[in-house]
Design a protein around this motif. Structure first.
Motif, PDB file in Angstrom:
ATOM      1  N   THR A  41       8.176   4.605   5.576  1.00  0.00           N
ATOM      2  CA  THR A  41       6.974   4.070   6.223  1.00  0.00           C
ATOM      3  C   THR A  41       6.958   2.545   6.201  1.00  0.00           C
ATOM      4  OG1 THR A  41       5.702   6.047   5.616  1.00  0.00           O
ATOM      5  CG2 THR A  41       4.454   4.064   6.187  1.00  0.00           C
ATOM      6  N   LEU A  42       7.254   1.956   5.055  1.00  0.00           N
ATOM      7  CA  LEU A  42       7.202   0.503   4.941  1.00  0.00           C
ATOM      8  C   LEU A  42       8.291  -0.175   5.774  1.00  0.00           C
ATOM      9  CD1 LEU A  42       6.334  -0.031   1.161  1.00  0.00           C
ATOM     10  CD2 LEU A  42       4.807   0.057   3.145  1.00  0.00           C
ATOM     11  N   THR A  43       9.477   0.411   5.812  1.00  0.00           N
ATOM     12  CA  THR A  43      10.524  -0.170   6.665  1.00  0.00           C
ATOM     13  C   THR A  43      10.161  -0.010   8.143  1.00  0.00           C
ATOM     14  OG1 THR A  43      11.767   1.918   6.482  1.00  0.00           O
ATOM     15  CG2 THR A  43      12.407   0.107   5.014  1.00  0.00           C
ATOM     16  N   HIS A  44       9.487   1.082   8.466  1.00  0.00           N
ATOM     17  CA  HIS A  44       9.041   1.280   9.861  1.00  0.00           C
ATOM     18  C   HIS A  44       8.067   0.175  10.275  1.00  0.00           C
ATOM     19  CE1 HIS A  44       7.636   3.263  13.511  1.00  0.00           C
ATOM     20  NE2 HIS A  44       6.399   3.107  13.079  1.00  0.00           N
ATOM     21  N   PRO A  86      -3.078  -3.722   4.453  1.00  0.00           N
ATOM     22  CA  PRO A  86      -2.575  -2.770   5.464  1.00  0.00           C
ATOM     23  C   PRO A  86      -1.383  -1.952   4.973  1.00  0.00           C
ATOM     24  CG  PRO A  86      -3.083  -4.876   6.482  1.00  0.00           C
ATOM     25  CD  PRO A  86      -3.185  -5.086   5.012  1.00  0.00           C
ATOM     26  N   LEU A  87      -0.381  -2.627   4.416  1.00  0.00           N
ATOM     27  CA  LEU A  87       0.782  -1.897   3.914  1.00  0.00           C
ATOM     28  C   LEU A  87       0.434  -1.102   2.664  1.00  0.00           C
ATOM     29  CD1 LEU A  87       3.732  -4.420   4.427  1.00  0.00           C
ATOM     30  CD2 LEU A  87       3.149  -2.398   5.778  1.00  0.00           C
ATOM     31  N   LEU A 146      -0.249   4.178   0.053  1.00  0.00           N
ATOM     32  CA  LEU A 146      -1.038   5.167  -0.675  1.00  0.00           C
ATOM     33  C   LEU A 146      -1.214   6.450   0.130  1.00  0.00           C
ATOM     34  CD1 LEU A 146      -3.776   2.818  -2.178  1.00  0.00           C
ATOM     35  CD2 LEU A 146      -1.867   3.881  -3.387  1.00  0.00           C
ATOM     36  N   ALA A 147      -1.399   6.302   1.444  1.00  0.00           N
ATOM     37  CA  ALA A 147      -1.617   7.478   2.282  1.00  0.00           C
ATOM     38  C   ALA A 147      -0.376   8.373   2.342  1.00  0.00           C
ATOM     39  CB  ALA A 147      -2.035   7.046   3.688  1.00  0.00           C
ATOM     40  N   VAL A 148       0.773   7.776   2.628  1.00  0.00           N
ATOM     41  CA  VAL A 148       1.985   8.602   2.750  1.00  0.00           C
ATOM     42  C   VAL A 148       2.444   9.103   1.381  1.00  0.00           C
ATOM     43  CG1 VAL A 148       2.696   7.420   4.858  1.00  0.00           C
ATOM     44  CG2 VAL A 148       3.554   6.610   2.649  1.00  0.00           C
ATOM     45  N   PHE A 183       6.396  -7.969  -1.097  1.00  0.00           N
ATOM     46  CA  PHE A 183       6.285  -6.940  -2.131  1.00  0.00           C
ATOM     47  C   PHE A 183       5.095  -7.185  -3.052  1.00  0.00           C
ATOM     48  CE2 PHE A 183       7.517  -5.700  -6.563  1.00  0.00           C
ATOM     49  CZ  PHE A 183       7.344  -4.338  -6.400  1.00  0.00           C
ATOM     50  N   VAL A 184       4.914  -8.424  -3.513  1.00  0.00           N
ATOM     51  CA  VAL A 184       3.875  -8.720  -4.501  1.00  0.00           C
ATOM     52  C   VAL A 184       2.469  -8.428  -3.977  1.00  0.00           C
ATOM     53  CG1 VAL A 184       2.792 -10.555  -5.858  1.00  0.00           C
ATOM     54  CG2 VAL A 184       5.287 -10.352  -5.798  1.00  0.00           C
ATOM     55  N   PRO A 185       2.051  -8.930  -2.811  1.00  0.00           N
ATOM     56  CA  PRO A 185       0.695  -8.605  -2.344  1.00  0.00           C
ATOM     57  C   PRO A 185       0.485  -7.124  -2.100  1.00  0.00           C
ATOM     58  CG  PRO A 185       1.929  -9.778  -0.641  1.00  0.00           C
ATOM     59  CD  PRO A 185       2.728  -9.873  -1.898  1.00  0.00           C
TER      60      PRO A 185
END
Length: 401
Positions: free
Chosen positions: A118-121, A306-307, A312-314, A370-372
């Motif tokens: 998801t994050l790479t998408h 947003p990320l 958390l959702a996925v 990554f940190v935020p």
């Protein structure tokens, strides 16, 4: 500690006074919440931290790695909670029902894979997404155990949530260390320091955990467990082990968790000692909850929310799907699987420590965004996760009040 108390912050005792005041406010809010709603007090702690962070009333760091004094509080508080968590896991359960272990590993793996994809998408860099995936495998022993205690919960879902959280923490710590080792190795090419340091961390943590477990069982056998002096002795030994692990470059998360697991298997009688830690270590645990939520700032939330919400959702969807897929072979109902999935949502102090360890080793330029994302996810999951754990235990009809 508090920017809005400049007179106190200039004194020697200023930071300590600030921390005590912060705990007092959090305790008052938590007690008011519990009396009005009957809900777990953790929600009050998290809400206090979120409000302090939102209005800039706290100087809790919103960067990783965690500052030394913050990390000290997290290590000690998590040491107590992980020690208790490990002491509640019955490994013999896996022999009678091995599908629980399969279910737990599948849930962790699916959650991590879903987070990474998801994050790479959404455009996050490869290393940042991978680090987030390992962090997301960890549950929150502190939130789970506090909600269980407040709700007086017991039963199948409660025990499964404890087991899944313990396994998820083990997977996250080991996976994150292997990830940082691989990154170090790729940066150093032929240098084997990354490999040897990873082996040292894992092997040394197991050995120190064994020592802690042996000493703890000896204390339990030779001292009156009902006396507060015995609890203080045990707490002091645990603190020494956790701080020693940090000083020796070992895992401050693995040592207490593995020690608790070992004690549960070695002790011929039920292990009740960790429950006595509540009074002695309660202030540290409350402070950790507040600091986790207070770490976010409006600007950081805008950058990471947003990320973090997608993560958390996925994470929840993937782990709950695996719990449902393996519900029948692991002798669980659909209701129990859904309830257990709700109990897996929290991800706060443990995840922040794992994220901090990765940020301490991996160069910042390799972890953009990554940190935020990590801090925002931990802050949101602490508040929302506590509510969902409470709801999941009620859905399973395992709360006593």
């Amino acid at each position: 500690m508090l920017d809005w108390l400049p007179a106190l912050s200039t004194t020697v005792d200023g930071p300590l006074i600030g921390m005590v005041l912060l705990v007092a406010v959090a305790a008052a809010v938590a007690e008011l919440w519990a009396r009005l709603t009957g809900g777990p007090r953790v929600i009050g702690y998290a809400a206090t931290g979120l409000l302090f962070g939102a209005f800039g009333l706290s100087d809790v760091s919103s960067t990783l790695p965690l500052p030394a004094w913050t990390r000290l509080i997290f290590d000690l508080a998590l040491g107590v909670m992980l020690f208790e968590l490990g002491g509640r896991v019955r490994i013999g359960w896996f022999r009678h029902n091995p599908w629980i272990l399969v279910q737990s590993l599948a849930a962790c793996g699916a959650a991590g894979a879903a987070v990474y994809l998801t994050l790479t998408h959404f455009g996050m860099a490869h290393h940042s997404a991978l680090a987030s995936a390992f962090m997301a495998a960890a549950g929150s022993p502190a939130v789970l155990l506090r909600v269980i205690g407040d709700a007086g919960a017991s039963g199948q879902v409660t025990e499964r949530a404890v087991v899944l959280t313990a396994i998820g923490t083990l997977v996250a710590v080991v996976g994150a260390r292997l990830f940082t080792g691989a990154v170090m190795y790729s940066q150093q090419e032929t240098d084997l320091t990354a490999v040897t340091s990873t082996l040292y961390l894992l092997g040394g943590s197991v050995l120190l955990a064994a020592v802690l477990g042996l000493v703890s069982t000896r204390i339990a056998a030779r001292m009156d467990g009902s006396h507060e002096n015995a609890a203080l002795m045990q707490l002091a030994v645990l603190a020494l082990a956790v701080l020693g692990a940090r000083a020796m470059g070992l895992s401050s998360l693995l040592v207490p968790l593995l020690a608790g697991l070992m004690i549960k298997q070695m002790s011929p009688r039920p292990w009740a000692w960790p429950r006595q830690f509540g009074t002695a270590a309660g202030m540290l645990v409350v402070l950790m909850f507040v600091m986790t939520a207070a770490a976010w700032k409006p600007a950081l939330l805008a950058a990471g929310a947003p990320l973090a919400l997608a993560l958390l959702a996925v994470r929840w969807a993937a782990s709950t799907t695996m719990l449902l897929v393996f519900s029948w072979p692991s002798s669980a109902t659909v209701r129990q699987a859904v309830a257990t999935g709700a109990c897996m949502v929290p991800m706060c102090g443990t995840a922040l420590v794992i994220a901090s360890d990765m940020a301490e080793v991996v160069p910042p330029e390799l972890l953009p965004g990554f940190v935020p994302t990590a801090i925002a996810a931990a802050a949101i999951a602490e508040l929302v996760g506590a509510l969902l754990v409470w709801g999941g235990l009620r859905l399973a009809h395992e709360t006593s009040h």
